[in-house]
Design an enzyme around this catalytic site. Structure first.
Site, short mmCIF file in Angstrom:
data_model
loop_
_atom_site.label_atom_id
_atom_site.label_comp_id
_atom_site.label_asym_id
_atom_site.label_seq_id
_atom_site.Cartn_x
_atom_site.Cartn_y
_atom_site.Cartn_z
N GLN A 1 -2.83 28.58 -39.99
CA GLN A 1 -4.10 28.06 -39.48
C GLN A 1 -4.94 29.21 -38.95
O GLN A 1 -4.58 29.86 -37.97
CB GLN A 1 -3.87 27.06 -38.36
CG GLN A 1 -5.19 26.50 -37.85
CD GLN A 1 -5.01 25.64 -36.62
OE1 GLN A 1 -3.96 25.07 -36.42
NE2 GLN A 1 -6.03 25.57 -35.79
N CYS B 1 -6.67 22.22 -36.76
CA CYS B 1 -5.26 21.84 -36.88
C CYS B 1 -5.09 20.41 -37.40
O CYS B 1 -4.08 20.09 -38.00
CB CYS B 1 -4.51 22.04 -35.57
SG CYS B 1 -5.20 21.13 -34.20
N HIS C 1 -3.08 19.96 -30.21
CA HIS C 1 -2.63 20.59 -31.45
C HIS C 1 -1.87 19.58 -32.30
O HIS C 1 -1.12 18.77 -31.78
CB HIS C 1 -1.73 21.78 -31.07
CG HIS C 1 -1.41 22.66 -32.22
ND1 HIS C 1 -2.38 23.21 -33.04
CD2 HIS C 1 -0.22 23.11 -32.69
CE1 HIS C 1 -1.79 23.95 -33.97
NE2 HIS C 1 -0.49 23.90 -33.78
N ASP D 1 3.72 23.98 -38.46
CA ASP D 1 2.69 24.28 -37.47
C ASP D 1 2.05 25.59 -37.91
O ASP D 1 2.70 26.64 -37.89
CB ASP D 1 3.36 24.42 -36.10
CG ASP D 1 2.38 24.82 -35.00
OD1 ASP D 1 1.26 25.27 -35.32
OD2 ASP D 1 2.74 24.69 -33.81
#
Length: 234
Positions: free
Chosen positions: A93, A99, A172, A187
């Site tokens: 990211q 996100c 997030h 993630d």
């Protein structure tokens, strides 16, 4: 130099299944699978999630406890290694506040064998980025005008008034998916996917719920956790 000024910012996307379903439908996803609210992690509430459930999205606040755990986990995996299937679709990211979209792309990109993608943005995105590295995928997303426009439109459709793109949002999104018999946490702000151990299609929701529980137990005072399942449409 201030990184924040250099990072493109998007409006944060809400963890609202209706908004998310509309968003992915606009990007060419068929509706045999949809996003659904997960109202809690006890067996009765998990039992309300349609089956099969093929991915979970967890939205949570990033704080000191999260950052500390992330650093310890990173060091542990770098020293001990982990099983990482080459089939896992993972991207970095690079865009502030993106996100929500990265989480969606992680969920969908690892379920392309289950969901249907008609000609449209998502199909093109996954075709074009299939052979890229996680860094290249992040860069591609950052420079892609089409998705940022779709993202702005969706972010403005949510229930809560969206914050301006300049506000630092400390919430997030991560995705939990299953690949080759293992449960992975994806993630885009970590160094790599995190393998959370063996799972199977009929156990995935329960196993993923345990990972969500671990996140929550790290900060029992924090109430802002939201979980959304990608599961069969009803």
């Amino acid at each position: 130099e201030n990184m924040a000024e250099k990072q493109p910012r998007w409006l944060p996307l809400e963890a609202n299944p209706d908004v998310m379903n509309k968003y992915v439908a606009n990007l060419g996803m068929g509706m045999s699978f949809q996003f659904h609210d997960v109202f809690g992690l006890d067996p009765d509430l998990l039992g309300m999630v349609p089956t099969p459930c093929i991915a979970l999205l967890l939205l949570f606040p990033v704080n000191q406890k999260f950052e500390q755990h992330k650093e310890e986990e990173d060091a542990r995996i770098k020293s001990q290694g982990q099983v990482l299937s080459p089939a896992v679709y993972y991207m970095k990211q690079t865009v502030g506040n993106a996100c929500g979209t990265v989480g969606l792309l992680h969920a969908l990109g690892n379920c392309t064998d289950r969901i249907t993608l008609t000609d449209g943005y998502l199909k093109t995105f996954f075709d074009k980025t299939k052979e890229m590295t996680p860094e290249e995928r992040g860069k591609y997303l950052e420079e892609d005008e089409d998705i940022s426009e779709a993202h702005e439109a969706s972010a403005q459709e949510g229930d809560t008034a969206p914050p301006s793109a300049e506000e630092d949002v400390n919430l997030h999104f991560i995705a939990l998916v299953q690949k080759d018999g293992h449960l992975y946490e994806l993630d885009g702000r970590k160094s790599f996917p995190i393998n959370h151990g063996p799972t199977a299609p009929d156990r995935f929701l329960q196993d993923a719920a345990k990972v969500c529980q671990d996140f929550m137990s790290r900060d029992p005072t924090e109430l802002h956790f939201t979980i959304v399942a990608l599961a069969a449409a009803q």
